[in-house]
Write an enzyme that holds these catalytic residues in place. Structure first.
Site, mmCIF file in Angstrom:
data_model
loop_
_atom_site.group_PDB
_atom_site.id
_atom_site.type_symbol
_atom_site.label_atom_id
_atom_site.label_comp_id
_atom_site.label_asym_id
_atom_site.label_seq_id
_atom_site.Cartn_x
_atom_site.Cartn_y
_atom_site.Cartn_z
ATOM 1 N N GLY A 1 42.775 25.986 21.120
ATOM 2 C CA GLY A 1 41.458 25.349 21.090
ATOM 3 C C GLY A 1 41.404 24.197 20.105
ATOM 4 O O GLY A 1 42.116 23.204 20.241
ATOM 5 N N LYS B 1 46.847 25.159 30.071
ATOM 6 C CA LYS B 1 48.019 25.902 29.612
ATOM 7 C C LYS B 1 48.814 26.495 30.762
ATOM 8 O O LYS B 1 50.045 26.534 30.722
ATOM 9 C CB LYS B 1 47.597 27.004 28.639
ATOM 10 C CG LYS B 1 46.532 27.935 29.196
ATOM 11 C CD LYS B 1 45.948 28.832 28.130
ATOM 12 C CE LYS B 1 44.757 29.620 28.672
ATOM 13 N NZ LYS B 1 43.604 28.758 28.928
ATOM 14 N N ILE C 1 42.354 24.209 17.022
ATOM 15 C CA ILE C 1 43.404 24.228 16.003
ATOM 16 C C ILE C 1 44.439 23.154 16.298
ATOM 17 O O ILE C 1 44.999 23.106 17.392
ATOM 18 C CB ILE C 1 44.115 25.600 15.971
ATOM 19 C CG1 ILE C 1 43.131 26.723 15.675
ATOM 20 C CG2 ILE C 1 45.236 25.586 14.938
ATOM 21 C CD1 ILE C 1 43.734 28.095 15.821
ATOM 22 N N LYS D 1 50.739 30.372 26.498
ATOM 23 C CA LYS D 1 50.743 29.624 25.242
ATOM 24 C C LYS D 1 52.046 29.832 24.477
ATOM 25 O O LYS D 1 52.554 28.905 23.834
ATOM 26 C CB LYS D 1 49.544 30.048 24.394
ATOM 27 C CG LYS D 1 48.212 29.674 25.043
ATOM 28 C CD LYS D 1 47.032 30.312 24.339
ATOM 29 C CE LYS D 1 45.720 29.948 25.022
ATOM 30 N NZ LYS D 1 44.548 30.632 24.427
ATOM 31 N N GLU E 1 35.778 37.129 30.207
ATOM 32 C CA GLU E 1 35.305 36.893 31.562
ATOM 33 C C GLU E 1 34.942 38.216 32.224
ATOM 34 O O GLU E 1 35.319 39.298 31.765
ATOM 35 C CB GLU E 1 36.399 36.195 32.383
ATOM 36 C CG GLU E 1 36.862 34.869 31.816
ATOM 37 C CD GLU E 1 35.812 33.776 31.960
ATOM 38 O OE1 GLU E 1 34.887 33.950 32.772
ATOM 39 O OE2 GLU E 1 35.923 32.761 31.244
ATOM 40 N N VAL F 1 33.982 22.758 28.802
ATOM 41 C CA VAL F 1 34.696 21.791 27.977
ATOM 42 C C VAL F 1 34.470 20.374 28.496
ATOM 43 O O VAL F 1 34.156 19.456 27.731
ATOM 44 C CB VAL F 1 36.206 22.100 27.929
ATOM 45 C CG1 VAL F 1 36.946 21.058 27.091
ATOM 46 C CG2 VAL F 1 36.448 23.497 27.376
ATOM 47 N N ASP G 1 47.395 34.984 29.412
ATOM 48 C CA ASP G 1 46.968 33.774 28.710
ATOM 49 C C ASP G 1 47.848 33.529 27.485
ATOM 50 O O ASP G 1 48.323 32.411 27.260
ATOM 51 C CB ASP G 1 45.499 33.926 28.296
ATOM 52 C CG ASP G 1 45.004 32.769 27.438
ATOM 53 O OD1 ASP G 1 44.591 31.750 28.007
ATOM 54 O OD2 ASP G 1 45.033 32.902 26.200
#
Length: 447
Positions: A135, A106, A137, A206, A191, A17, A202
């Site tokens: 991402g 996050k 959105i 969020k 991953e 990123v 994850d």
């Protein structure tokens, strides 16, 4: 008209990123400056190793290992290194120095968000984090700004692309979870160690961010109920499809009233769930993300798109860069996070939901009555029952021993009940003499 001075941007991290953000800032700097009303100058990129290979070439003179000096000379600090430390240290330094901060971290926000937002408020800076959830959105800004005057009741989110890809492949291709995960790893969606994704960590981070923002209440990460997808089987996915459902890993955030105490509060949870095939979230395929939101005045809204990827996430980061730069040009203090509702954060036992329970039961008279009695005892109402033809056990029993009794499959859908009552019902079914096995328990959402 007097021109505003150039704004100095420090970038922390040059991974998938970060390198895209650097490239876009350098390539489209003039265009972004026209939108802002001031030049945007990338003054440096902090990395661990300036000689490490990178997917995108960044001018060597911009690379540095001295993050502290870079931060102290910047107007806007973009943090894309991830993890808790040294990210928290760097953001604290940046905010203390008066810089605006942009992050996609996050884990950091879910763990240390309240203290960072408080620090930003004290110094009049702004903390932006659109890229931390979903991402590309746009969901943070709509919740924080566009819906600030509305009352959000519920959020259903597919917020992890890896698990959505796996479950979607199980549904559309008939893959096993293991095969779908292996394919996701080959394609770069997962991953080498997929624990954070498949165990729901994850998505839980969020969910904590979304719930805190939507309900104007601090929802700590350890208050988010979390279940991953490792227990989801191909048989469950196939059975769901036959019943008109799709299995998704959902982040569910909702405003509710505890049925026992009457206390109004909020709940955040992550778990696999059945959603109707007609629900908009059922059509979210591959590694895409989507957030379905129910608000009192706005009604139902859905935000859909790429949930990850370097270039996609960089888009959200650059949107925050432009917002931060415009604030510098226009002036004024940062906008504080709204967490003043102070609603109680309720445990999952307070949630009202539905279950679909699949049982292997003994094929003998009176079994249905005994099963119904278990549900009645725990005040759980049965909505529908599907029963298969009885089957003989597949294995051959030893001579002189009693053959195992044939069993039948029951699929039981419940009406809404508290999570506590439903969990007690499942425990009682497991202990019942007429139940050979509880083969599947899935919550039902989106009805």
């Amino acid at each position: 008209m007097m021109e505003y001075r150039n704004l100095r941007i420090a970038l922390l991290g040059a991974g998938s990123v970060g390198s895209q953000v650097a490239s876009l800032l350098l390539e489209h700097g003039d265009e972004l400056a026209a939108r802002v009303g001031a030049g945007l100058e990338l003054v440096g990129v902090a990395v661990r190793d300036v000689d490490a290979p990178r997917d995108i070439d960044i001018p060597r003179e911009l690379l540095t290992t001295d993050a502290h000096s870079l931060i102290l000379g910047a107007d806007i600090v973009v943090e894309l290194i991830g993890g808790l430390e040294p990210a928290r240290e760097y953001l604290t330094l940046a905010l203390t120095s008066g810089a605006d901060v942009i992050t996609a971290n996050k884990a950091l926000l879910a763990t240390h968000g309240p203290e960072l937002f408080e620090l930003a408020s004290q110094v009049g800076a702004q903390l932006y984090y659109e890229a931390a959830v979903g991402g590309a959105i746009p969901i943070i800004r709509p919740l924080r700004d566009s819906l600030a005057g509305d009352r959000v009741h519920r959020i259903l989110g597919i917020v992890n692309g890896t698990t959505n890809y796996i479950l979607d492949r199980m549904d559309t291709e008939g893959s096993s979870l293991e095969d779908a995960l292996a394919t996701a790893q080959e394609l770069g969606y997962a991953e080498a160690d997929p624990t954070a994704d498949v165990e729901g960590y994850d998505a839980a981070q969020k969910a904590a961010i979304l719930a805190s923002l939507a309900f104007h209440t601090t929802v700590p990460l350890d208050a988010v109920h979390r279940e991953g997808i490792l227990g989801v089987t191909r048989d469950q996915v196939v059975a769901a499809k036959k019943s008109g459902f799709v299995v998704k890993l959902l982040a569910v955030c909702e405003r509710l009233v505890d049925p026992v105490t009457g206390v109004e509060g909020v709940s955040a949870r992550v778990h696999p769930a059945l959603i109707p095939a007609t629900h908009p979230l059922a059509a979210v395929h591959g590694a895409n993300n989507a957030v379905f939101l129910e608000a009192e005045a706005a009604g139902s809204l859905m935000f859909y798109g790429a949930g990850a990827g370097g270039i996609q996430t960089a888009s959200a980061v650059l949107g925050d860069v432009v917002s931060a730069a415009r604030r510098h040009v226009i002036g004024g203090p940062g906008v504080a996070e709204s967490t003043h509702a102070n609603l109680a954060v309720l445990p999952i036992a307070s949630v009202t939901t539905r279950y679909q329970i699949t049982l292997q039961v003994l094929d003998r008279p009176g079994v249905l009555a005994e099963i119904a009695s278990v549900f009645s005892t725990h005040e759980v109402s049965v909505e529908a029952v599907q029963q298969s033809v009885a089957t003989e056990p597949e294995h051959v029993h030893e001579a002189g021993t009693e053959a195992p009794a044939p069993t039948a499959t029951l699929v039981i859908g419940t009406h809404e009940a508290t999570e506590a009552a439903l969990a007690d019902t499942v425990a009682a079914l497991k202990a019942s003499e007429v139940v050979a096995e509880v083969t599947s328990v899935l919550r039902v959402e989106g009805l």
